[in-house]
Design an enzyme around this catalytic site. Structure first.
Site, PDB file in Angstrom:
ATOM      1  N   GLY A  48       0.865  -1.178   0.000  1.00 52.26           N
ATOM      2  CA  GLY A  48       0.000   0.000   0.000  1.00 52.26           C
ATOM      3  C   GLY A  48       0.903   1.230   0.000  1.00 52.26           C
ATOM      4  N   ALA A  49       0.595   2.179  -0.884  1.00 52.70           N
ATOM      5  CA  ALA A  49       1.517   3.295  -1.119  1.00 52.70           C
ATOM      6  C   ALA A  49       1.895   4.085   0.146  1.00 52.70           C
ATOM      7  CB  ALA A  49       0.942   4.211  -2.196  1.00 52.70           C
ATOM      8  N   ARG A  90      10.230  -1.290  -4.523  1.00 48.44           N
ATOM      9  CA  ARG A  90       9.004  -1.274  -5.342  1.00 48.44           C
ATOM     10  C   ARG A  90       8.967   0.055  -6.085  1.00 48.44           C
ATOM     11  NH1 ARG A  90       3.485  -3.399  -3.151  1.00 48.44           N
ATOM     12  NH2 ARG A  90       3.277  -3.927  -5.348  1.00 48.44           N
ATOM     13  N   GLN A 199      -5.741  -8.850  -2.421  1.00 46.97           N
ATOM     14  CA  GLN A 199      -5.774  -7.876  -1.315  1.00 46.97           C
ATOM     15  C   GLN A 199      -7.212  -7.519  -0.926  1.00 46.97           C
ATOM     16  OE1 GLN A 199      -3.853  -7.624  -4.048  1.00 46.97           O
ATOM     17  NE2 GLN A 199      -1.973  -6.500  -3.683  1.00 46.97           N
ATOM     18  N   ASP A 240      -1.251   4.780  -6.444  1.00 45.16           N
ATOM     19  CA  ASP A 240       0.183   4.686  -6.138  1.00 45.16           C
ATOM     20  C   ASP A 240       0.984   5.858  -6.691  1.00 45.16           C
ATOM     21  OD1 ASP A 240      -0.914   1.837  -5.934  1.00 45.16           O
ATOM     22  OD2 ASP A 240       1.038   1.762  -4.954  1.00 45.16           O
ATOM     23  N   ASN A 250      -2.660   2.640 -10.360  1.00 44.12           N
ATOM     24  CA  ASN A 250      -3.184   1.913  -9.186  1.00 44.12           C
ATOM     25  C   ASN A 250      -3.207   0.425  -9.518  1.00 44.12           C
ATOM     26  OD1 ASN A 250      -4.236   1.941  -6.473  1.00 44.12           O
ATOM     27  ND2 ASN A 250      -6.209   1.371  -7.331  1.00 44.12           N
ATOM     28  N   LYS A 251      -3.581  -0.362  -8.548  1.00 39.06           N
ATOM     29  CA  LYS A 251      -3.587  -1.824  -8.674  1.00 39.06           C
ATOM     30  C   LYS A 251      -4.193  -2.293  -9.987  1.00 39.06           C
ATOM     31  CE  LYS A 251      -2.101  -4.193  -6.539  1.00 39.06           C
ATOM     32  NZ  LYS A 251      -0.749  -4.662  -6.891  1.00 39.06           N
TER      33      LYS A 251
HETATM   34  O1  MRU Z   1       0.544  -3.975  -4.572  1.00 34.61           O
HETATM   35  P1  MRU Z   1      -0.080  -3.232  -3.437  1.00 34.61           P
HETATM   36  O2  MRU Z   1      -0.930  -4.085  -2.566  1.00 34.61           O
HETATM   37  O3  MRU Z   1       0.925  -2.421  -2.671  1.00 34.61           O
HETATM   38  O4  MRU Z   1      -1.060  -2.203  -4.152  1.00 34.61           O
HETATM   39  C1  MRU Z   1      -1.801  -1.313  -3.373  1.00 34.61           C
HETATM   40  C2  MRU Z   1      -2.653  -0.421  -4.185  1.00 34.61           C
HETATM   41  O5  MRU Z   1      -2.643  -0.462  -5.388  1.00 34.61           O
HETATM   42  C3  MRU Z   1      -3.443   0.604  -3.454  1.00 34.61           C
HETATM   43  O6  MRU Z   1      -4.641   0.868  -4.132  1.00 34.61           O
HETATM   44  C4  MRU Z   1      -2.621   1.891  -3.375  1.00 34.61           C
HETATM   45  O7  MRU Z   1      -1.344   1.641  -2.900  1.00 34.61           O
HETATM   46  C5  MRU Z   1      -3.279   2.902  -2.513  1.00 34.61           C
HETATM   47  S1  MRU Z   1      -3.249   2.389  -0.828  1.00 34.61           S
HETATM   48  C6  MRU Z   1      -3.872   3.579   0.152  1.00 34.61           C
END
Ligand code: MRU
Length: 329
Positions: A48-49, A90, A199, A240, A250-251
């Site tokens: 998560g960012a 990352r 997730q 992100d 984003n994801k």
């Molecule tokens: O790969 P991840 O689980 O780190 O991806 C997370 C996401 O894409 C979230 O939507 C993003 O980081 C925002 S979290 C507040």
């Protein structure tokens, strides 16, 4: 405050809740070496960012402590190398490099004033703790500010996990949902399961249960059917990195969700703190999209689900063009 903490500074060590083991087990891991912190980010013990930004800040503070007996001349260079090491963990979430650059600027400024490395290390730890608190405040404010966009009652679709696990507390998109619930709004959330790492099914459902927020898990491909058969008031996601033109990384699957929302005239909201804005990139095409191991797709819980040697493409994020985003919160 949440009944769990994704990140904590405890007894002079960084403590992370191992999100890979949720919801089955609640396991905390302690860290006192910056390389292990980078590994925890890469292997998604923490994700998560906002969470990886704050974790990286503690990682750099740990590096400074590890290097504090180095001569002042090499201390700063070693710290920059550690920062680079953490940033590599990352690449897509800008919060990580934002936090590292923020701390390195403080270290450089202090080093120019011939501050001893021990004092610089203490200052970086203090700043990491400040970022930790600031993240909680920012997410709470974001959640409150967003309420003008959330009707009562509301049914929303959410992708990935963006809550207290993805930040220090509250989170971004889930923070908006959580504040709506705290304010007494009748909110129901459809949670995309979020292939391949799930997730949504594991972490967001865990949070919804912890906060008693009504929810239903759907497979990622169901959002079109759900939008065409039920009244959906909004899609709310985190992000992100936001490029200067408003494109959002984003994801993986966020772009698909935005297209379906557009087709059904459902508002599509993206929530993030300012540390997720990247004004150095003109558009989303410049964002570095992380590709992760094929095993995330070919295997489920260690069980191979594809034929041997099946070719796989596994981008962890996608880019949603600004034209499909109703508002950035
Ligand atoms: O790969 P991840 O689980 O780190 O991806 C997370 C996401 O894409 C979230 O939507 C993003 O980081 C925002 S979290 C507040």
């Amino acid at each position: 405050m949440s009944p769990f903490r994704s990140i904590e500074w405890k007894n002079g060590r960084l403590r992370l809740l191992d999100q890979r083991q949720l919801p089955a087990q609640t396991v905390y891991q302690d860290y006192s070496d910056y390389k292990s912190v980078a590994e925890a980010i890469q292997t998604m013990v923490v994700r998560g960012a906002p969470a990886i930004g704050v974790t990286a800040a503690f990682g750099l503070a740990i590096a400074a402590k590890q290097f504090q007996s180095h001569p002042p001349k090499t201390f700063l260079a070693d710290l920059h190398a550690a920062g680079e090491y953490l940033v590599q963990a990352r690449p897509t979430a800008v919060n990580l490099s934002w936090a590292i650059n923020h701390l390195l600027a403080i270290a450089t400024d202090l080093a120019e004033k011939t501050t001893p490395p021990t004092e610089i290390a203490a200052a970086l730890l203090s700043e990491a703790q400040t970022l930790y608190q600031a993240d909680i405040e920012a997410c709470k404010q974001l959640g409150t500010y967003a309420q003008a966009l959330i009707p009562n009652p509301a049914t929303v679709i959410h992708h990935c996990n963006t809550g207290a696990l993805a930040a220090v507390d509250y989170g971004t998109a889930i923070g908006v949902i959580r504040v709506a619930h705290e304010q007494g709004k009748q909110i129901h959330v459809f949670l995309d399961e979020t292939r391949p790492r799930l997730q949504g099914a594991s972490l967001s459902a865990y949070e919804m249960k912890a906060f008693s927020i009504p929810h239903t898990v759907i497979v990622d491909g169901a959002s079109g059917y759900v939008m065409s058969t039920q009244k959906i008031d909004a899609c709310i996601v985190g992000c992100d990195r936001v490029a200067a033109n408003g494109d959002v990384a984003n994801k993986i699957g966020t772009y698909n969700l935005a297209l379906v929302a557009h087709a059904h005239s459902v508002p599509f909201y993206v929530a993030c703190p300012t540390s997720t804005l990247d004004m150095n990139l003109a558009s989303g095409t410049e964002i570095n999209i992380e590709e992760r191991t094929p095993a995330e797709i070919t295997h489920i819980k260690g069980q191979q689900i594809t034929p041997d040697d099946t070719p796989v493409f596994n981008p962890a994020f996608d880019i949603t063009p600004a034209k499909y985003i109703t508002a950035l919160i």
